[in-house]
Design a protein around this motif. Structure first.
Motif, PDB file in Angstrom:
ATOM      1  N   VAL A 105       0.866  -1.167   0.000  1.00  0.00           N
ATOM      2  CA  VAL A 105       0.000   0.000   0.000  1.00  0.00           C
ATOM      3  C   VAL A 105       0.907   1.222   0.000  1.00  0.00           C
ATOM      4  O   VAL A 105       1.683   1.439   0.943  1.00  0.00           O
ATOM      5  N   SER A 106       0.823   2.000  -1.040  1.00  0.00           N
ATOM      6  CA  SER A 106       1.744   3.128  -1.194  1.00  0.00           C
ATOM      7  C   SER A 106       1.491   4.197  -0.144  1.00  0.00           C
ATOM      8  O   SER A 106       0.374   4.347   0.377  1.00  0.00           O
ATOM      9  N   THR A 107       2.547   4.926   0.153  1.00  0.00           N
ATOM     10  CA  THR A 107       2.422   6.047   1.090  1.00  0.00           C
ATOM     11  C   THR A 107       1.420   7.061   0.571  1.00  0.00           C
ATOM     12  O   THR A 107       0.642   7.644   1.344  1.00  0.00           O
ATOM     13  N   GLU A 108       1.417   7.238  -0.753  1.00  0.00           N
ATOM     14  CA  GLU A 108       0.470   8.171  -1.361  1.00  0.00           C
ATOM     15  C   GLU A 108      -0.967   7.756  -1.078  1.00  0.00           C
ATOM     16  O   GLU A 108      -1.805   8.585  -0.717  1.00  0.00           O
ATOM     17  N   LEU A 109      -1.266   6.439  -1.215  1.00  0.00           N
ATOM     18  CA  LEU A 109      -2.624   5.979  -0.964  1.00  0.00           C
ATOM     19  C   LEU A 109      -2.991   6.140   0.510  1.00  0.00           C
ATOM     20  O   LEU A 109      -4.106   6.561   0.840  1.00  0.00           O
TER      21      LEU A 109
ATOM     22  N   GLN B 169      -8.168   1.923  -1.838  1.00  0.00           N
ATOM     23  CA  GLN B 169      -8.431   3.186  -1.143  1.00  0.00           C
ATOM     24  C   GLN B 169      -9.626   3.040  -0.212  1.00  0.00           C
ATOM     25  O   GLN B 169      -9.610   3.516   0.924  1.00  0.00           O
ATOM     26  N   TRP B 170     -10.698   2.356  -0.683  1.00  0.00           N
ATOM     27  CA  TRP B 170     -11.873   2.198   0.170  1.00  0.00           C
ATOM     28  C   TRP B 170     -11.546   1.361   1.400  1.00  0.00           C
ATOM     29  O   TRP B 170     -12.007   1.666   2.506  1.00  0.00           O
ATOM     30  N   TYR B 171     -10.745   0.321   1.231  1.00  0.00           N
ATOM     31  CA  TYR B 171     -10.331  -0.464   2.387  1.00  0.00           C
ATOM     32  C   TYR B 171      -9.538   0.397   3.372  1.00  0.00           C
ATOM     33  O   TYR B 171      -9.718   0.299   4.585  1.00  0.00           O
TER      34      TYR B 171
ATOM     35  N   HIS C  76     -14.245 -13.735  -1.736  1.00  0.00           N
ATOM     36  CA  HIS C  76     -13.154 -13.057  -2.440  1.00  0.00           C
ATOM     37  C   HIS C  76     -11.970 -12.910  -1.498  1.00  0.00           C
ATOM     38  O   HIS C  76     -12.078 -13.127  -0.287  1.00  0.00           O
ATOM     39  N   ASN C  77     -10.832 -12.561  -2.069  1.00  0.00           N
ATOM     40  CA  ASN C  77      -9.576 -12.593  -1.321  1.00  0.00           C
ATOM     41  C   ASN C  77      -9.542 -11.526  -0.232  1.00  0.00           C
ATOM     42  O   ASN C  77      -9.665 -10.336  -0.525  1.00  0.00           O
ATOM     43  N   PRO C  78      -9.338 -11.928   1.031  1.00  0.00           N
ATOM     44  CA  PRO C  78      -9.303 -10.958   2.131  1.00  0.00           C
ATOM     45  C   PRO C  78      -7.946 -10.298   2.351  1.00  0.00           C
ATOM     46  O   PRO C  78      -7.793  -9.482   3.274  1.00  0.00           O
ATOM     47  N   LEU C  79      -6.954 -10.634   1.522  1.00  0.00           N
ATOM     48  CA  LEU C  79      -5.614 -10.109   1.790  1.00  0.00           C
ATOM     49  C   LEU C  79      -5.494  -8.610   1.508  1.00  0.00           C
ATOM     50  O   LEU C  79      -4.591  -7.958   2.032  1.00  0.00           O
ATOM     51  N   GLU C  80      -6.384  -8.061   0.669  1.00  0.00           N
ATOM     52  CA  GLU C  80      -6.323  -6.617   0.419  1.00  0.00           C
ATOM     53  C   GLU C  80      -6.672  -5.812   1.669  1.00  0.00           C
ATOM     54  O   GLU C  80      -5.934  -4.898   2.035  1.00  0.00           O
ATOM     55  N   PRO C  81      -7.787  -6.111   2.371  1.00  0.00           N
ATOM     56  CA  PRO C  81      -8.013  -5.384   3.632  1.00  0.00           C
ATOM     57  C   PRO C  81      -6.955  -5.678   4.685  1.00  0.00           C
ATOM     58  O   PRO C  81      -6.639  -4.810   5.510  1.00  0.00           O
ATOM     59  N   VAL C  82      -6.388  -6.881   4.662  1.00  0.00           N
ATOM     60  CA  VAL C  82      -5.285  -7.166   5.588  1.00  0.00           C
ATOM     61  C   VAL C  82      -4.114  -6.222   5.303  1.00  0.00           C
ATOM     62  O   VAL C  82      -3.477  -5.696   6.224  1.00  0.00           O
ATOM     63  N   ALA C  83      -3.836  -5.975   4.008  1.00  0.00           N
ATOM     64  CA  ALA C  83      -2.725  -5.094   3.635  1.00  0.00           C
ATOM     65  C   ALA C  83      -2.961  -3.660   4.084  1.00  0.00           C
ATOM     66  O   ALA C  83      -2.001  -2.925   4.347  1.00  0.00           O
ATOM     67  N   THR C  84      -4.231  -3.233   4.153  1.00  0.00           N
ATOM     68  CA  THR C  84      -4.522  -1.854   4.595  1.00  0.00           C
ATOM     69  C   THR C  84      -4.794  -1.777   6.092  1.00  0.00           C
ATOM     70  O   THR C  84      -5.209  -0.746   6.597  1.00  0.00           O
TER      71      THR C  84
ATOM     72  N   ALA D 203      -6.133   8.874   4.558  1.00  0.00           N
ATOM     73  CA  ALA D 203      -6.195   9.609   5.836  1.00  0.00           C
ATOM     74  C   ALA D 203      -6.860  10.969   5.654  1.00  0.00           C
ATOM     75  O   ALA D 203      -7.675  11.394   6.492  1.00  0.00           O
ATOM     76  N   GLN D 204      -6.534  11.651   4.554  1.00  0.00           N
ATOM     77  CA  GLN D 204      -7.148  12.936   4.261  1.00  0.00           C
ATOM     78  C   GLN D 204      -8.656  12.780   4.044  1.00  0.00           C
ATOM     79  O   GLN D 204      -9.463  13.588   4.540  1.00  0.00           O
ATOM     80  N   LEU D 205      -9.043  11.718   3.360  1.00  0.00           N
ATOM     81  CA  LEU D 205     -10.458  11.482   3.086  1.00  0.00           C
ATOM     82  C   LEU D 205     -11.209  11.155   4.370  1.00  0.00           C
ATOM     83  O   LEU D 205     -12.342  11.624   4.588  1.00  0.00           O
ATOM     84  N   ARG D 206     -10.598  10.357   5.249  1.00  0.00           N
ATOM     85  CA  ARG D 206     -11.231  10.039   6.531  1.00  0.00           C
ATOM     86  C   ARG D 206     -11.478  11.310   7.340  1.00  0.00           C
ATOM     87  O   ARG D 206     -12.525  11.483   7.977  1.00  0.00           O
ATOM     88  N   GLN D 207     -10.487  12.208   7.297  1.00  0.00           N
ATOM     89  CA  GLN D 207     -10.629  13.463   8.039  1.00  0.00           C
ATOM     90  C   GLN D 207     -11.766  14.314   7.465  1.00  0.00           C
ATOM     91  O   GLN D 207     -12.545  14.921   8.203  1.00  0.00           O
ATOM     92  N   GLU D 208     -11.864  14.331   6.142  1.00  0.00           N
ATOM     93  CA  GLU D 208     -12.930  15.097   5.498  1.00  0.00           C
ATOM     94  C   GLU D 208     -14.305  14.507   5.803  1.00  0.00           C
ATOM     95  O   GLU D 208     -15.281  15.248   6.009  1.00  0.00           O
ATOM     96  N   LEU D 209     -14.403  13.175   5.844  1.00  0.00           N
ATOM     97  CA  LEU D 209     -15.688  12.539   6.121  1.00  0.00           C
ATOM     98  C   LEU D 209     -16.105  12.752   7.572  1.00  0.00           C
ATOM     99  O   LEU D 209     -17.276  12.990   7.865  1.00  0.00           O
ATOM    100  N   GLY D 210     -15.140  12.608   8.484  1.00  0.00           N
ATOM    101  CA  GLY D 210     -15.401  12.904   9.889  1.00  0.00           C
ATOM    102  C   GLY D 210     -16.469  12.035  10.521  1.00  0.00           C
ATOM    103  O   GLY D 210     -17.253  12.529  11.354  1.00  0.00           O
ATOM    104  N   ARG D 211     -16.538  10.760  10.167  1.00  0.00           N
ATOM    105  CA  ARG D 211     -17.569   9.872  10.690  1.00  0.00           C
ATOM    106  C   ARG D 211     -17.083   8.439  10.581  1.00  0.00           C
ATOM    107  O   ARG D 211     -16.153   8.142   9.801  1.00  0.00           O
ATOM    108  N   PRO D 212     -17.666   7.483  11.333  1.00  0.00           N
ATOM    109  CA  PRO D 212     -17.295   6.082  11.188  1.00  0.00           C
ATOM    110  C   PRO D 212     -17.621   5.595   9.772  1.00  0.00           C
ATOM    111  O   PRO D 212     -18.638   5.973   9.188  1.00  0.00           O
TER     112      PRO D 212
END
Length: 673
Positions: free
Chosen positions: A213-217, A312-314, A332-340, A222-231
């Motif tokens: 998972v790239s630093t950019e992603l 990004q969604w994960y 489906h493969n759960p390794l993507e959410p594990v990676a994030t 993180a920026q998107l989570r801050q903008e959403l401001g909700r669970p």
């Protein structure tokens, strides 16, 4: 592959196009590029003789991303073609790799379509991700000596039973694979049961363990989570029959946590609109990612109706539900959410990824649900008690920490089978194509010619330029032309034997890449790449003849200060060192698996430095080791005997003694007389 399979796949082809048409009602891209489904499209010459990588759909493309990047780095001079079966995978390939790869659809597996596909692409090797194995594809690859590697291969117990049940139809396809890199031990053992040789397979792990998972992603999430401001919850790769349950669970969750946002990501793009409408009918306020919308506080659902943003969604979400698991789709493969580092929730129908989920379960790093009521409860617990999710994240990370390295292992597998191209080597990436009004086609080296004209294949053109410096006669005349540092040799293809008396230079029409001049041009490029002492190809032409057949011409670079062995033996006796070098160069050719159809004393040359060369590769090619190597040597011996007899009858000198010279050649070849 069996006769029954060939008949069945032909009968199913019209149904496949009906399927594409029906899918096209919701996903219009399925009604496009149909010529590729039968390999009827034009494939650029620059894509020939490279690596073909097949990723059937989006999941395989995402998993192979890092491996493909590594292959692009390791083989910078080779064309790399990426094939898929779905428009979404095609779009993803374009977004991930752009012009660095040539993308096309893998054709339907009919004998004719696969023959055309390999005629036009002529890959030196085929890399298949996971388990997308097709009998006609394997047959064509074997016929052309192109190794086929099955990487990141997984095989469920259910798939094993299906392949065993239909073995009578498919034939011995598994034995035709050059290499199988299995994801895990269970898959490895299942492949052995299907007939894959143990010496041709190994456990290499799962490419998704190497998901980076790239630093950019991470920063963007993180920026998107801050903008959403909700669970935030994400329900990813969902299917029909599952979305309804998810919406029920989410509706109940909102009664207790009204500020929660659900990012809903259907598995198939053609369902995006239907799922959005379903959510709206259920009374949810929906924001659509494809419209550039970001949800307001009053909107409860954000529809992830775009491609390539799942990671990004994960990364944005507090909890991830991995779809295809509340219904019998196999998960489906759960390794993507594990990676994030996102806690994983799943239904029980995960037979496609049973081994991975078993490890998550053993590590207490997954929460199981069987219906919408349980899903509501689990979502609520993980959102209200985030420390539970943090503990799950850490356990999942620890469980798979030792499994990384699959990408490097599989890259090494490929490099053992496909030798990396030397720096400075010329490949088909450096070849351009032109066509004239008569339909003649020419391939030429753009690193040698600044521009090119069809007239370059006409001796009269060069004579008018006063650039013809001589000719060589044999079955036909070859012209030496002053051009570049070493000069060029122009050769027209003529028929030999009795046929040549009535048909001087026409050949039965065949696929462009298999025609005499193009095939020799392509082969010489490969042999030069392997650093074998053969002529440097410069250009080739295929010209349709009136009514029937085609004619062909080739331009190669002159080997400076070289004479063929026939001429040299007419002038002098060759010493032991020269015979050793001739034998050694034949062995070098054979060790590379190169069959020469007409190995004789006219096609062996020595230059002024006593370096041995081999020329005239018409109708030659790569073959697996076999009796043909000794047959090549026997043919050469017959040619020497023949020329000796002809010289004796004509009372000419021919300085060759079989008793003295042939053992010297064999010694250079590494074989006793």
């Amino acid at each position: 592959m069996t006769l029954w399979y060939r008949l069945l796949i032909r009968l199913l082809t019209p149904l496949a196009f009906c399927y594409f048409w029906l899918r096209g009602r919701k996903a219009p891209a399925y009604r496009q590029r149909w010529s590729e489904r039968l390999a009827l499209q034009v494939i650029p010459v620059q894509a020939r003789q490279g690596l073909l990588i097949h990723c059937v759909s989006v999941g395989e493309t995402v998993a192979a991303k890092q491996l493909i990047e590594q292959l692009l780095t390791s083989y910078p001079r080779l064309p790399i073609t990426l094939s898929s079966m779905t428009p979404t995978a095609a779009d993803l390939a374009q977004s991930l790799f752009g012009e660095r790869v040539h993308h096309l659809y893998l054709p339907i597996d009919t004998p004719g379509a696969m023959r055309r596909f390999f005629d036009k692409l002529n890959p030196r090797a085929v890399v298949i991700l996971e388990t997308e194995v097709w009998p006609c594809l394997l047959r064509e690859a074997k016929r052309r000596a192109a190794p086929v590697m099955l990487l990141n291969a997984r095989l469920s117990e259910q798939s094993l039973k299906t392949y065993q049940r239909y073995a009578w139809l498919l034939g011995p396809i598994w034995q035709q694979l050059t290499w199988v890199a299995a994801q895990d031990e269970a898959s490895y053992r299942r492949f052995l049961k299907l007939g894959v040789a143990a010496a041709s397979s190994q456990i290499r792990g799962n490419l998704k363990f190497d998901s980076q998972v790239s630093t950019e992603l991470i920063n963007r999430a993180a920026q998107l989570r801050q903008e959403l401001g909700r669970p935030v919850l994400v329900a990813a790769s969902t299917h029909k029959g599952e979305d309804e349950q998810l919406l029920n669970a989410f509706a109940h969750l909102l009664e207790q946590l009204p500020q929660v946002l659900l990012i809903l990501v259907p598995r198939h793009p053609e369902r995006f609109q239907a799922v959005g409408q379903l959510a709206e009918r259920r009374g949810f306020a929906v924001a659509y990612r494809s419209r550039g919308e970001q949800p307001t506080k009053q909107q409860q659902i954000w529809l992830g109706d775009t491609m390539g943003e799942l990671m990004q969604w994960y990364a944005v979400a507090d909890v991830a539900f991995v779809g295809g698991s509340l219904i019998q789709r196999g998960g489906h493969n759960p390794l993507e959410p594990v990676a994030t580092h996102t806690p994983v929730v799943s239904g029980r129908h995960i037979f496609n990824f049973n081994e991975i989920y078993q490890r998550l379960d053993n590590a207490r790093a997954v929460r199981w649900v069987e219906n919408d009521e349980q899903l509501t409860t689990v979502w609520l617990e993980l959102l209200q008690e985030p420390e539970q999710g943090l503990a799950m994240q850490q356990r999942a990370t620890d469980e798979f920490a030792r499994d990384q390295g699959a990408t490097q292992a599989m890259l090494s597998d490929v490099q053992k089978i496909v030798t990396p191209t030397p720096d400075g080597a010329t490949t088909m990436r450096h070849v351009d194509e032109i066509t004239d009004a008569s339909g003649a086609v020419a391939w030429y080296r753009n690193d040698y010619f600044a521009s090119f004209e069809m007239a370059y294949f006409d001796p009269d053109y060069w004579q008018q330029q006063q650039l013809v410096r001589g000719s060589a006669t044999g079955r036909s005349t070859a012209w030496f032309i002053e051009h570049g540092e070493q000069g060029m040799l122009l050769r027209h293809y003529y028929r030999g034997g009795l046929v040549g008396k009535v048909n001087k230079d026409r050949f039965q029409r065949e696929a462009l890449g298999d025609s005499r001049a193009m095939a020799e041009f392509s082969l010489l490029l490969r042999l030069r790449e392997l650093e074998l002492p053969v002529p440097n190809p410069l250009a080739a032409r295929y010209q349709q003849a009136p009514l029937w057949g085609y004619r062909a011409d080739i331009l190669v670079e002159v080997i400076p200060n070289a004479k063929d062995v026939f001429k040299l033996l007419g002038e002098q006796q060759l010493d032991a060192d020269q015979w050793h070098k001739i034998g050694a160069v034949i062995r070098q050719l054979h060790d590379a698996g190169v069959y020469h159809s007409d190995l004789n004393c006219h096609n062996l040359m020595l230059d002024a430095d006593a370096k041995a060369w081999i020329v005239d590769f018409d109708k030659c090619g790569f073959r697996e080791a076999g009796e043909w190597q000794q047959a090549n040597l026997a043919r050469l011996l017959r040619s020497l005997r023949k020329e000796q007899q002809k010289a004796k009858e004509a009372k000419h000198d021919f300085h060759w003694s079989e008793a003295r010279d042939w053992p010297l050649l064999l010694a250079g070849y590494g074989q006793r007389a």
